[in-house]
Design an enzyme around this catalytic site. Structure first.
Site, mmCIF file in Angstrom:
data_model
loop_
_atom_site.group_PDB
_atom_site.id
_atom_site.type_symbol
_atom_site.label_atom_id
_atom_site.label_comp_id
_atom_site.label_asym_id
_atom_site.label_seq_id
_atom_site.Cartn_x
_atom_site.Cartn_y
_atom_site.Cartn_z
ATOM 1 N N ASP A 77 -6.348 -7.400 2.706
ATOM 2 C CA ASP A 77 -4.902 -7.470 2.933
ATOM 3 C C ASP A 77 -4.374 -6.167 3.530
ATOM 4 O OD1 ASP A 77 -5.491 -6.299 0.377
ATOM 5 O OD2 ASP A 77 -3.363 -6.436 -0.146
ATOM 6 N N GLU A 139 -5.159 -6.102 -2.698
ATOM 7 C CA GLU A 139 -5.291 -4.725 -3.161
ATOM 8 C C GLU A 139 -3.970 -3.978 -3.043
ATOM 9 O OE1 GLU A 139 -6.018 -0.346 -2.686
ATOM 10 O OE2 GLU A 139 -5.107 -1.758 -1.282
#
Length: 379
Positions: A77, A139
């Site tokens: 991400d 994350e």
């Protein structure tokens, strides 16, 4: 899906950047592309989905199904580009003056691209021990995906010798960073007209007491020169000046360097919430938890990273990573990856071509390490 057998790191990075994997969006298109690529190169691939199945981690293995392998891990991400001024489309990789610009180029699709580019060369070797790729989701909003990924790694993979988390360190070895713990305390009281406060129960007053305790801890850390930090990020409560407030929310976080700091903060908060006024209740929950990375038992990871070409001296990192999750389950872990954290989350985020080249050399060395003959056991 037809995948070119010889895609370069830059070509793969261009593909990865084109997937908008901002944390509020699904990452499945990117993960499926990676899974297809790896399957085409005969890797053993497994997806580990989120509860709502909108996102997935990826765990893949190349080489023999034995213990003693290496984990190369990164997150899929990226942070938003909202309200940032970019000189070009952030989801199109753009090259200018030896720099490759695009959201996630440094943090951390450059590392993932270098891993994937090396897979065909790893497969051409006869590996004595495996290389595991572990790519997570979410994350950037609290390391939400990696606990599931590490759990699957433990269940499915024979114990690895080490893990390398490829956050941008300019290829230096990161051996230590603080943890991050986010908390929410929601106080519920009894609203009443302020002409007679005794008819109600203020939710703000005990919330203010908690804030005072937290502020005292922050000042104590600062006086002691501790690396631990604490921040009260948001307070929201009450409805009007003449109403006893029936609710108040406090959002706060702290970043400890070790377990002792964690215990100190938790004990202080428990005491602050132990004696609430009559009529007041509190829901206190941890909304994010990222363990610290310490130098505990990570000598094997440091040694191998240096052998692969990671730069020395070791670094204490100012930012958090997923490394602590791997260390918690007994895997020696360090942080090392291409690019600079100074470029992460910025408009026109970039990574130097020289950093990608360094990552490519690192991955070729990883293949040589995995292919090296193992010591013959002695009686």
């Amino acid at each position: 899906m037809i995948v070119s057998p010889g895609m370069s790191t830059v070509e793969i990075l261009r593909t990865l950047v084109a997937f908008d994997t901002t944390s509020h969006r699904s990452n499945l298109e990117l993960i499926h592309w990676i899974a297809d690529y790896l399957a085409a190169h005969r890797a053993r691939v497994h997806l580990v989905h989120s509860e709502d199945a909108r996102k997935a981690n990826l765990l893949a293995s190349i080489g023999p199904d034995t213990a003693g392998g290496m984990v190369l891990s990164g997150h899929s991400d990226v942070v938003p580009v909202t309200d940032q001024h970019w000189s070009a489309n952030p989801f199109t990789l753009t090259e200018r003056d030896g720099r490759f610009h695009g959201r996630g180029a440094a943090d951390m699709k450059g590392f993932i691209a270098a891993c994937l580019s090396a897979v065909p060369s790893w497969q051409r070797r006869t590996l004595s021990r495996p290389i595991h790729l572990a790519f997570s989701y979410d994350e950037e909003i609290g390391c939400l995906g990696v606990p599931r990924l590490v759990s699957r790694l433990q269940a499915q993979v024979a114990a690895p010798a080490l893990a390398i988390i490829g956050e941008p360190t300019q290829m230096r070895i990161g051996v230590r960073h603080r943890g991050f713990f986010g908390h929410r305390a929601l106080f519920s009281g009894l609203p009443a007209h302020s002409s007679d406060p005794s008819l109600g129960a203020s939710a703000i007053e005990p919330a203010a007491y908690l804030v005072t305790c937290l502020a005292g801890l922050r000042r104590a850390f600062a006086r002691q020169g501790s690396a631990a930090t604490l921040n009260i990020g948001r307070i929201d409560g009450g409805t009007a000046i003449n109403i006893v407030p029936g609710c108040c929310e406090v959002l706060w976080e702290f970043r400890p360097q070790d377990d002792a700091a964690v215990a100190l903060v938790h004990d202080a908060v428990r005491q602050a919430l132990a004696d609430l006024p009559t009529g007041v209740t509190v829901q206190a929950v941890q909304v994010a938890g990222v363990p610290a990375l310490s130098t505990r038992n990570n000598g094997a990871a440091v040694s191998v990273a240096r052998e692969l070409g990671a730069l020395w001296p070791e670094a204490d990192l100012p930012f958090g990573t997923e490394a602590g999750f791997f260390q918690q389950v007994g895997i020696p872990t360090v942080v090392c990856g291409p690019g600079s954290i100074a470029q992460a989350h910025q408009p026109d985020e970039w990574i130097c071509a020289t950093q990608l080249q360094a990552a490519d050399r690192f991955m070729q060395s990883a293949g040589a390490w995995a292919a090296a003959s193992l010591p013959v056991p002695t009686a």
